[in-house]
Scaffold this active site. Structure first.
Site, short mmCIF file in Angstrom:
data_model
loop_
_atom_site.label_atom_id
_atom_site.label_comp_id
_atom_site.label_asym_id
_atom_site.label_seq_id
_atom_site.Cartn_x
_atom_site.Cartn_y
_atom_site.Cartn_z
N LYS A 162 0.85 -1.20 0.00
CA LYS A 162 0.00 0.00 0.00
C LYS A 162 0.88 1.25 0.00
CE LYS A 162 -0.28 -0.33 5.04
NZ LYS A 162 -1.13 -0.72 6.16
N ARG A 214 -10.87 -0.51 15.14
CA ARG A 214 -10.76 0.31 13.94
C ARG A 214 -11.72 -0.30 12.92
NH1 ARG A 214 -5.01 1.12 10.93
NH2 ARG A 214 -5.44 -1.05 10.45
N TYR A 262 15.09 30.64 6.55
CA TYR A 262 13.83 31.24 6.99
C TYR A 262 13.81 31.41 8.49
CZ TYR A 262 11.71 30.29 2.43
OH TYR A 262 11.41 30.27 1.12
N MET A 300 11.20 23.98 1.44
CA MET A 300 10.40 23.08 0.61
C MET A 300 11.30 22.24 -0.31
SD MET A 300 7.37 23.92 -2.09
CE MET A 300 6.15 24.52 -0.97
C1 LIG Z 1 -0.38 -1.77 6.78
C2 LIG Z 1 -0.96 -3.00 7.24
C3 LIG Z 1 -0.17 -4.15 7.41
C4 LIG Z 1 1.33 -4.15 7.27
O1 LIG Z 1 1.91 -3.77 8.49
P1 LIG Z 1 3.50 -3.72 8.71
O2 LIG Z 1 3.62 -3.42 10.13
O3 LIG Z 1 4.01 -2.63 7.83
O4 LIG Z 1 4.04 -5.03 8.35
C5 LIG Z 1 -0.81 -5.33 7.74
N1 LIG Z 1 -2.14 -5.38 7.93
C6 LIG Z 1 -2.93 -4.28 7.80
C7 LIG Z 1 -4.39 -4.42 8.01
C8 LIG Z 1 -2.37 -3.06 7.47
O5 LIG Z 1 -3.15 -1.99 7.36
#
Ligand SMILES: *Cc1c(COP(=O)(O)O)cnc(C)c1O
Length: 748
Positions: free
Chosen positions: A393, A507, A640, A687
């Protein structure tokens, strides 16, 4: 029994594809004929006959692997039919030249050729793979593999007596009568009906079973090769075989050969599959071209009449054309824009030899060999039967979802997880196969895309499942109406689901004790529940209460699964752990572990104890350049807000990277590396730039390379250290890296 899991990239199979394609050329050019008739029989009439059964077995082998995932037989058949049609067109000029359209009656002959013989001599392979797979699937639907295998063997025996054993059957009038009728329908029995199913099924069998130890395979292969040579020579000399594609001992030969190939280890070479297919497809054209050329310039004596030279020339030409075509194909594909990540395009063209980018302003170096090594490390920690589901992801935590997933796919990973449906579609469009699970919420109106791209959706609770089920039913009805079929939804329109269970994170997920709601989800007619999972919220912690909490989460999850099972539902694939779950709670019986951060060679935070458990290696390094060097007097202010003032004369460097590239603006006490030495960050991060103190680094000069993350000489800035200075975790640091930062992929 050895474990096939260790060489998931099947190098042996891929390499033998090339050998098999060349063996097919040998069948059609008889390399040894000029020198020895017997030699020719041995090579072209016996040994080379392993080639096509090998292709069948490889098809069966991978067919099964894909069966339980996102794999559509429809697509498999369509692909092969399209390929067959293209091949027919490719050889149309030669067919016309050979007088194909002059035969009469024409249409029965055409039908025969389309279904069995192929319209050109080598094209029988395509109808054979299509028909053979159809028959194999049919047999497997009718009976278990244990019974289907003998059935396929019986078909093979019928074929055998119409092929190399026809010398015997033609002497028995009754048998001869039967075969005379069969030969009205096709010219040879080595076709999709009698020849292909057995080998396809053996491929499926070997995909399910563990392989025999290597030594047994070698011995078995040696023994059955001797047997096959004996059988083949006897048949050729003492009977009149009608053809010589099928032998009895060939079955044993292939059984051992294929397993031996599964034992091969090494790094995968890309493109071998396509190259070998191309060689198979085009070599008859090369035969014609070389003959034509030899005739035109009158060198037939050297080029054609010497069988070895002829064979070598045809092979060289076929291989050259195929490799070039494959190269062009890759070039074209790597130029196709892929989602919104233009930086990978130039990056994915870089090969192993590529030096770090010569001109870039700021870039992330992604080391694919470290990715591979992390994958192996993590696999070691997983129990038997538990597979890595690579979490890619947020653009693979900033590493580039497409190139990372492609690399993992080559290494045998067959399951991926993303956060959004768009991320899933991007992977599918880039050719990622297997399971792709969308972890986050997807609006039911997007259900059509889930089906179209064969994505698995997380049902985030019972209500979401209801909405998805309704959406799928509407899609089914619409499809039903347009087909003028009944309104009931076909299997192809079901939404594939992994149901999320909340065991304490609060969640996403249906509460673990809402068994009635969970069971209701399993009953929904338009959902196919293929998995059930939960997420741990303190699995990274070693505090006593946190450990107890996590254990309770795990227990609650398995209890829910048990109750569902007791209600009579089949338990789908289960998964619980992410990176920390695997490190701190290894060995949980699951189908998958969802691995994110540790694949990229990092933990979320510094933890020496856990780090020592594995030898994870950071995949990413971040580099930039020195834009300018400034000499400052004492009392000069920098940047800055005039946040920094020099106490003494000093030398500073302006670096070409800033918060828009993902370097956190509130990096406290940050360091970068120049010439293997640390240079402290001073003043505010801008930036597009930041400034560092290089008073002690005389070698710092304009245009020089700066390391923000990673190793320079003996010093290393680890991701956990950088994240800590930015008051965050590596996950956030990586995933917020900007799109402007070029990604350079190296693999050494
Ligand atoms: C992001 C995520 C993972 C991966 O977690 P890591 O700690 O990066 O290995 C696994 N399961 C769910 C539901 C996630 O959202």
């Amino acid at each position: 029994m050895s474990d096939r899991k260790n060489n998931m990239n099947y190098v042996g199979i891929d390499r033998f594809r090339l050998a098999a394609a060349v063996l097919v050329i040998a069948i059609h050019t008889s390399p040894l004929l000029t020198y020895s008739k017997t030699g020719d029989i041995i090579l072209a009439g016996i040994l080379a006959r392993t080639a096509v059964p090998f292709f069948f077995m490889a098809t069966g082998f991978f067919l099964f692997q894909k069966k339980d995932e996102m794999f559509s037989y429809k697509r498999f058949f369509l692909k092969n039919i399209r390929l067959y049609a293209a091949a027919i067109l490719l050889f149309l000029p030669l067919s016309i030249y050979a007088g194909y359209f002059n035969q009469s009656p024409f249409f029965p002959a055409l039908l025969k050729d389309l279904v069995f013989n192929g319209t050109f001599y080598h094209l029988w392979y395509f109808p054979a793979i299509i028909l053979g797979t159809g028959i194999t699937l049919l047999l497997l639907r009718l009976m278990p593999l244990k019974a289907a295998l003998p059935a396929a063997f019986a078909l093979y025996l019928i074929g055998l007596f119409g092929d190399s054993y026809y010398g015997f059957s033609s002497r028995i009038p009754l048998l001869k009568g039967v075969y005379d009728i069969l030969f009205q329908c096709f010219d040879y029995t080595r076709n999709g009906l009698f020849f292909a199913p057995l080998y396809l099924m053996m491929g499926i069998l070997l995909a399910k079973r563990k392989t025999l130890p290597r030594r047994h395979c070698t011995l078995g292969l040696g023994f059955s090769l001797v047997l096959m040579l004996t059988e083949g020579l006897l048949l050729h000399f003492y009977s009149q075989p009608r053809h010589d594609s099928m032998y009895l001992s060939l079955v044993f030969c292939m059984y051992f050969l294929f397993q031996l190939l599964l034992h091969c280890k090494g790094s995968a070479v890309r493109g071998l599959r396509r190259i070998s297919l191309l060689i198979y497809l085009i070599h008859p054209w090369c035969i014609v071209l070389i003959r034509g050329f030899a005739k035109a310039v009158n060198v037939q004596d050297i080029l054609v009449h010497n069988s070895v030279i002829f064979f070598l020339t045809v092979t060289a030409l076929s291989v050259t054309i195929s490799v070039s075509a494959n190269w062009l194909w890759n070039l074209r594909n790597s130029k196709l824009p892929e989602g919104n990540c233009p930086n990978y395009l130039k990056a994915s063209l870089l090969t192993e030899e590529a030096a770090p980018d010569q001109r870039s302003r700021a870039w992330a170096e992604i080391n694919l060999s470290n990715l591979r090594s992390n994958l192996e490390q993590i696999k070691q920690l997983l129990p038997e039967g538990c597979e890595v589901m690579a979490v890619v992801k947020a653009d693979a935590y900033g590493h580039g979802a497409v190139p990372i997933s492609r690399e993992l796919q080559v290494c045998g990973v067959r399951a991926f997880a993303v956060a959004t449906i768009d991320e899933g579609i991007q992977l599918r469009k880039s050719g990622i196969e297997g399971t792709i699970l969308v972890l986050g919420y997807t609006h039911p109106q997007n259900a059509g895309f889930l089906i179209k791209y064969q994505l698995i959706q997380t049902a985030v609770d019972h209500g979401h499942a209801v909405a998805l089920n309704d959406a799928a039913s509407q899609i089914g009805e619409a499809a039903g109406r347009s087909n003028e079929a009944a309104g009931r939804i076909g299997a192809g329109n079901k939404i594939r689901i992994h149901l999320k269970i909340d065991t304490g994170m609060h969640r996403l997920g249906e509460a673990f004790n809402h068994i009635e709601e969970i069971a209701a989800t399993f009953r929904m007619p338009n959902l196919s529940i293929e998995g059930m999972f939960t997420h741990l919220c303190v699995s990274d912690s070693a505090h006593v209460e946190d450990v107890a909490y996590t254990k309770r989460q795990i227990e609650n999850f398995y209890r829910a699964a048990d109750e569902i099972k007791n209600l009579g539902y089949t338990i789908p694939a289960l998964h619980i752990q992410s990176s920390y779950g695997v490190l701190n709670y290894p060995g949980l019986p699951c189908s998958f572990a969802r691995i994110g951060i540790s694949l990229y060679g990092a933990l979320s935070q510094e933890n020496h104890e856990l780090k020592a458990m594995t030898a994870l290696q950071p995949v990413m390094a971040i580099k930039a350049r020195i834009a300018a060097i400034r000499e400052l007097d004492a009392g000069s202010e920098v940047g800055y807000g005039r946040q920094f003032m020099s106490e003494a004369p000093m030398r500073i460097a302006v670096i070409t990277i800033g918060y828009a590239d993902g370097i956190p603006r509130d990096l406290k006490g940050g360091l970068v590396l120049i010439g293997g030495k640390p240079a402290p960050v001073i003043g505010r991060i801008c930036m597009d730039q930041l400034t560092v103190d290089v008073s002690d680094i005389p070698e710092a000069k304009q245009g020089g390379i700066v390391t923000i993350l990673g190793r320079d000489g003996d010093v290393e800035i680890a991701p956990e250290q950088l994240a800590e200075k930015a008051c965050t975790i590596t996950n956030e640091l990586f995933s917020r890296l900007g799109g402007r930062l070029a990604r350079i992929y190296i693999s050494k």
